[in-house]
Design a protein around this motif. Sequence first.
Motif, PDB file in Angstrom:
ATOM      1  N   ASP A 196       0.828  -1.210   0.000  1.00 22.77           N
ATOM      2  CA  ASP A 196       0.000   0.000   0.000  1.00 22.77           C
ATOM      3  C   ASP A 196       0.862   1.259   0.000  1.00 22.77           C
ATOM      4  O   ASP A 196       0.529   2.259  -0.645  1.00 22.77           O
ATOM      5  CB  ASP A 196      -0.928  -0.002   1.214  1.00 22.77           C
ATOM      6  CG  ASP A 196      -2.046  -1.033   1.094  1.00 22.77           C
ATOM      7  OD1 ASP A 196      -2.278  -1.530  -0.027  1.00 22.77           O
ATOM      8  OD2 ASP A 196      -2.675  -1.337   2.128  1.00 22.77           O
ATOM      9  N   SER A 239      -3.243   2.225   5.279  1.00 21.25           N
ATOM     10  CA  SER A 239      -3.211   0.809   4.954  1.00 21.25           C
ATOM     11  C   SER A 239      -3.910   0.030   6.057  1.00 21.25           C
ATOM     12  O   SER A 239      -3.498   0.064   7.219  1.00 21.25           O
ATOM     13  CB  SER A 239      -1.759   0.317   4.832  1.00 21.25           C
ATOM     14  OG  SER A 239      -1.712  -1.099   4.671  1.00 21.25           O
ATOM     15  N   ILE A 240      -5.000  -0.635   5.703  1.00 24.44           N
ATOM     16  CA  ILE A 240      -5.732  -1.481   6.652  1.00 24.44           C
ATOM     17  C   ILE A 240      -5.550  -2.923   6.188  1.00 24.44           C
ATOM     18  O   ILE A 240      -6.147  -3.339   5.194  1.00 24.44           O
ATOM     19  CB  ILE A 240      -7.227  -1.120   6.714  1.00 24.44           C
ATOM     20  CG1 ILE A 240      -7.402   0.359   7.080  1.00 24.44           C
ATOM     21  CG2 ILE A 240      -7.964  -2.015   7.717  1.00 24.44           C
ATOM     22  CD1 ILE A 240      -8.827   0.850   6.994  1.00 24.44           C
ATOM     23  N   LEU A 269      -8.997  -8.004   4.315  1.00 27.48           N
ATOM     24  CA  LEU A 269     -10.362  -7.619   3.946  1.00 27.48           C
ATOM     25  C   LEU A 269     -11.272  -7.569   5.164  1.00 27.48           C
ATOM     26  O   LEU A 269     -12.185  -6.754   5.236  1.00 27.48           O
ATOM     27  CB  LEU A 269     -10.917  -8.605   2.910  1.00 27.48           C
ATOM     28  CG  LEU A 269     -10.313  -8.520   1.511  1.00 27.48           C
ATOM     29  CD1 LEU A 269     -10.857  -9.646   0.636  1.00 27.48           C
ATOM     30  CD2 LEU A 269     -10.617  -7.163   0.884  1.00 27.48           C
ATOM     31  N   TYR A 318     -10.636  -6.628   8.242  1.00 21.49           N
ATOM     32  CA  TYR A 318     -10.530  -5.377   8.984  1.00 21.49           C
ATOM     33  C   TYR A 318     -10.976  -4.181   8.148  1.00 21.49           C
ATOM     34  O   TYR A 318     -11.497  -3.209   8.699  1.00 21.49           O
ATOM     35  CB  TYR A 318      -9.109  -5.185   9.526  1.00 21.49           C
ATOM     36  CG  TYR A 318      -8.927  -5.908  10.842  1.00 21.49           C
ATOM     37  CD1 TYR A 318      -9.501  -5.418  12.012  1.00 21.49           C
ATOM     38  CD2 TYR A 318      -8.216  -7.101  10.918  1.00 21.49           C
ATOM     39  CE1 TYR A 318      -9.367  -6.085  13.211  1.00 21.49           C
ATOM     40  CE2 TYR A 318      -8.074  -7.779  12.116  1.00 21.49           C
ATOM     41  CZ  TYR A 318      -8.655  -7.265  13.264  1.00 21.49           C
ATOM     42  OH  TYR A 318      -8.533  -7.927  14.466  1.00 21.49           O
ATOM     43  N   LYS A 319     -10.808  -4.245   6.856  1.00 19.10           N
ATOM     44  CA  LYS A 319     -11.378  -3.190   6.006  1.00 19.10           C
ATOM     45  C   LYS A 319     -12.891  -3.138   6.188  1.00 19.10           C
ATOM     46  O   LYS A 319     -13.488  -2.064   6.296  1.00 19.10           O
ATOM     47  CB  LYS A 319     -11.031  -3.444   4.537  1.00 19.10           C
ATOM     48  CG  LYS A 319      -9.584  -3.159   4.158  1.00 19.10           C
ATOM     49  CD  LYS A 319      -9.362  -3.411   2.687  1.00 19.10           C
ATOM     50  CE  LYS A 319      -7.970  -2.989   2.230  1.00 19.10           C
ATOM     51  NZ  LYS A 319      -6.914  -3.845   2.779  1.00 19.10           N
TER      52      LYS A 319
END
Length: 276
Positions: free
Chosen positions: A239, A247-248, A251, A253-254
């Motif tokens: 990222d 930057s997470i 998927l 945690y996004k």
Amino acid sequence: MSETVLITGATSGIGAEFARQFAARGCDLVLVARSPGPLAEAAAAYRAQGVAVEAIAADLLDDDGLARVLDRLRVAGEGSGASRLPGAPSVTSSGTGIEPGRAPVTVLVNNAGYGLVAPFADNALDDEIRHLRIHIEVPLALTHAVLQSMRPRRSGTIINVASVAGFTPRGTYGAAKAAMISFSRWANIAYGREGIRVTAVCPGFVRTEFHQRMGVDTSSVPAALWLDAGPVVRDALRDTAAGKAVSIPSLRYKALVALARVTPSSLVARLAARGR
């Protein structure tokens, strides 16, 4: 031009993983940690692999320790060129002080930090202030110092290890991480025009020593929420290379961050209180 990467909190957890992955990319390392023993062991292990390493034993909450790291970041060096994450190998150098002609730091990873177990009003005020310093004042000071050498070269990378807690109401830890996320978003715009990337990395529960050092029982945390440090750092570097300000990793945690934005704050606060 080889990358020279300075990492704080470099001997354990996410910081150690950043060191491993940057070393694997052929970068030179400047490792900063509070405990001299583990720091010396880590530096020796990397040198045995042919990696150029400097080791700076410093407590970043101590004025002298912080000053020595700031001095290292202000080393300007010579030349310019675009900063790239996968650096090339270079001549090995090592040491703990500042030497004339030392390569400038081209990548800064602000990783050092810790958590407090008790709620804000139950902690001593001095403990809360020190906690605030390590998560906001120290990374801002280090960022300010390294920008003095990055801006003339019009290149550089700054990675601030934040947390998904920064997207939730979670006491002073969440507030500090929210501040670093906001700062990173702004700095990536402001200094991106000068060729400098700034990214806030926002992990959730990561299998490191972080919670153990806090003395927090994480047995109730669902297995699906745990991440390994390796993929977290790989996502962060990808990222960052793409120029993303935040930057997470993963998927899941996004999705949780997106859900937190539309969920009542009282519910989010109860869930966020469980950990990092």
